[in-house]
Write an enzyme that holds these catalytic residues in place. Structure first.
Site, PDB file in Angstrom:
ATOM      1  NE  ARG A  64      -4.097  -1.926   1.899  1.00 55.88           N
ATOM      2  CZ  ARG A  64      -4.055  -2.974   2.698  1.00 55.88           C
ATOM      3  NH1 ARG A  64      -3.154  -3.038   3.658  1.00 55.88           N
ATOM      4  NH2 ARG A  64      -4.909  -3.961   2.552  1.00 55.88           N
ATOM      5  CE  LYS A 113      -0.435  14.172 -14.669  1.00 57.74           C
ATOM      6  NZ  LYS A 113      -0.737  14.756 -15.995  1.00 57.74           N
ATOM      7  CD  GLU A 124       7.408  16.709 -22.907  1.00 56.66           C
ATOM      8  OE1 GLU A 124       6.869  17.698 -22.378  1.00 56.66           O
ATOM      9  OE2 GLU A 124       6.769  15.697 -23.281  1.00 56.66           O
ATOM     10  CE  LYS A 126       5.648  17.527 -14.326  1.00 64.73           C
ATOM     11  NZ  LYS A 126       5.663  16.314 -15.132  1.00 64.73           N
ATOM     12  CD  GLU A 128      -3.610  17.098 -16.032  1.00 61.92           C
ATOM     13  OE1 GLU A 128      -2.495  16.594 -15.882  1.00 61.92           O
ATOM     14  OE2 GLU A 128      -4.302  16.933 -17.037  1.00 61.92           O
ATOM     15  NE  ARG A 131       0.926  17.276 -13.177  1.00 64.89           N
ATOM     16  CZ  ARG A 131       1.540  16.441 -12.360  1.00 64.89           C
ATOM     17  NH1 ARG A 131       1.252  16.428 -11.075  1.00 64.89           N
ATOM     18  NH2 ARG A 131       2.452  15.600 -12.814  1.00 64.89           N
ATOM     19  CG  ASN A 191      -1.650  17.587 -20.520  1.00 65.91           C
ATOM     20  OD1 ASN A 191      -0.649  16.987 -20.128  1.00 65.91           O
ATOM     21  ND2 ASN A 191      -2.819  17.497 -19.889  1.00 65.91           N
ATOM     22  CG  HIS A 251       1.273  16.269 -24.276  1.00 60.05           C
ATOM     23  ND1 HIS A 251       2.103  17.368 -24.289  1.00 60.05           N
ATOM     24  CD2 HIS A 251       1.984  15.278 -23.660  1.00 60.05           C
ATOM     25  CE1 HIS A 251       3.255  17.060 -23.693  1.00 60.05           C
ATOM     26  NE2 HIS A 251       3.207  15.798 -23.307  1.00 60.05           N
ATOM     27  CG  HIS A 299      -1.182  11.740 -26.142  1.00 58.22           C
ATOM     28  ND1 HIS A 299      -1.799  11.999 -24.946  1.00 58.22           N
ATOM     29  CD2 HIS A 299       0.106  11.508 -25.840  1.00 58.22           C
ATOM     30  CE1 HIS A 299      -0.907  11.942 -23.965  1.00 58.22           C
ATOM     31  NE2 HIS A 299       0.262  11.649 -24.484  1.00 58.22           N
ATOM     32  CG  HIS A 333       5.854  11.527 -25.313  1.00 60.92           C
ATOM     33  ND1 HIS A 333       4.472  11.546 -25.401  1.00 60.92           N
ATOM     34  CD2 HIS A 333       6.189  12.504 -24.447  1.00 60.92           C
ATOM     35  CE1 HIS A 333       4.007  12.501 -24.602  1.00 60.92           C
ATOM     36  NE2 HIS A 333       5.025  13.095 -24.014  1.00 60.92           N
TER      37      HIS A 333
HETATM   38  N1  GLY Z   1       3.597  15.321 -18.108  1.00 59.34           N
HETATM   39  C1  GLY Z   1       2.523  16.125 -17.693  1.00 59.34           C
HETATM   40  C2  GLY Z   1       2.339  16.190 -16.216  1.00 59.34           C
HETATM   41  O1  GLY Z   1       3.185  15.695 -15.473  1.00 59.34           O
HETATM   42  O2  GLY Z   1       1.356  16.696 -15.758  1.00 59.34           O
END
Ligand code: GLY
Length: 381
Positions: A131, A153, A195, A236, A246, A250, A254, A257, A261, A275
């Protein structure tokens, strides 16, 4: 305008200010060797399990193990196959079982040593085993250093789509050794650079101008590289600190993206389009769409495209290998892929668009017909 430090003078530390889950990102050349002493200071008595892939292991595992041994830290490791295929249910089970077999306990640490795939996979396994076990990110690609290792993430892919199963699980430390990037292929480095440029385009016009002037030194590995990575991580970290989950801001990360994507999906998430390359083309399309909607001048969109093209990134749909031959050069097919990417809400598309270079906005009411016509025109050029 921002300038880079004249010479390297020790690492740069950027804090991700998340209260009792705050952590440092340490950025600098030759920092891998400091991992053991940093972990000993952060978590005295913790044992560690390193998750890596076979290619990264060949380059860096011995150095990491030596650093841990020198600090008297017990360690084991598991190496998964290189590539996106490991970010799967099978890869997740493999890593979880290895961590359990290594008797990793709640107060031990998982170390993710690798690029974005390893970081996402190891982070998710760390979030799930017992956990939740704390973890450290040691990103070895430019993309991981400026994006995926920061912000918590983690996850794997589902057969139905990218990153659909995962958890927010913040690392307790990130060590971004800029010297490890020397072993990346130029193409991998360029993909990560997309990026870096993204942070300038979305929120920092002065940084974008600095990148235009200094990109060669970032590629050759001088002090400008460290400055670019630190500036990206600072950008960031600030956004993540304000909107960890997000719920709003946040999403600006993107930028590029939504289109990107769809292009990755159109090329089967294969080596035909990395990517970051998809983000590069996507970012140019987002700038051009912003210009078409009257939000920025055509010259601004051209400037974004020129910079990305200058470093050798693809910037047009036509730059993607095999794109036309496979019937993918079809606006309706791309629209369908964007719809699958969950960016359609009540018939409207969400895009990150530009009000200026350095000022991105979330636009959640873009008319799909406008985007379709825009893509059809881009494909005809
Ligand atoms: N790569 C986008 C984020 O971490 O929100």
């Amino acid at each position: 305008m921002m300038t880079a430090p004249l010479k390297n003078s020790g690492p740069t530390t950027v804090e991700v200010a998340l209260g009792d889950r705050a952590y440092d990102i340490v950025i600098g050349r030759d920092q891998l060797g400091s991992l053991g002493s940093r972990i000993a200071a952060l978590r005295p008595g913790a044992r560690t399990a390193i998750v890596t892939d076979r290619t990264v292991a060949k380059h860096w595992l011995a150095q990491i193990e030596a650093s841990l041994a020198q600090a008297g830290i017990a360690h084991s490791h598991i190496a998964v196959d290189e590539g996106e295929g490991s970010k799967s249910y099978a890869g997740f089970a493999q890593v979880c079982e290895a961590l359990i077999a290594a008797k990793v306990e709640r107060n031990d640490l998982v170390i993710a040593l690798g690029g974005g795939v390893v970081g996402d996979l190891a982070g998710f396994a760390a979030a799930a085993v017992r956990r939740g076990v704390d973890f450290v990110q040691v990103p070895t690609s430019l993309l991981a250093q400026v994006d995926s290792s920061v912000g918590g993430k983690t996850g794997i892919n589902s057969p139905q789509g990218k990153n659909l199963v995962g958890a927010f699980h913040q690392p307790v430390l990130v060590i971004a050794d800029t010297a490890v990037l020397d072993t990346l292929s130029p193409r991998q480095f360029r993909a990560g650079y997309a990026e870096v440029a993204k942070y300038g385009v979305l929120g920092d016009a002065a940084f974008f101008a600095w990148l235009e002037a200094n990109h060669a030194e970032i590629f050759s590995g001088g002090a400008a590289r460290e400055h670019a990575i630190a500036t990206s991580c600072r950008a960031k970290a600030a956004i993540v600190a304000r909107d960890e989950r997000e719920n709003g801001e946040r999403a600006l990360l993107n930028l590029g993206h939504t289109f990107g994507h769809a292009l990755e999906a159109a090329t089967g998430f294969s080596d035909r389009l990395f990517h970051g390359e998809g983000v590069s083309v996507g970012m140019v399309l987002a700038a051009q769409l912003s210009a078409q909607l009257g939000m920025i001048a055509d010259d601004d969109a051209t400037r974004v495209q020129r910079h990305l093209a200058d470093v050798g990134l693809p910037t047009r749909l036509q730059d993607i290998a095999g794109f036309a031959q496979e019937g993918l050069a079809d606006a309706d097919a791309l629209m369908a892929l964007m719809a699958q990417d969950k960016k359609v809400k009540r018939g409207k598309l969400t895009f990150i668009l530009l009000r200026a270079i350095g000022q991105a906005v979330i636009s959640s009411d873009v008319d799909p017909a406008t985007v379709r016509d825009f893509l059809a025109r881009k494909l005809a050029q």
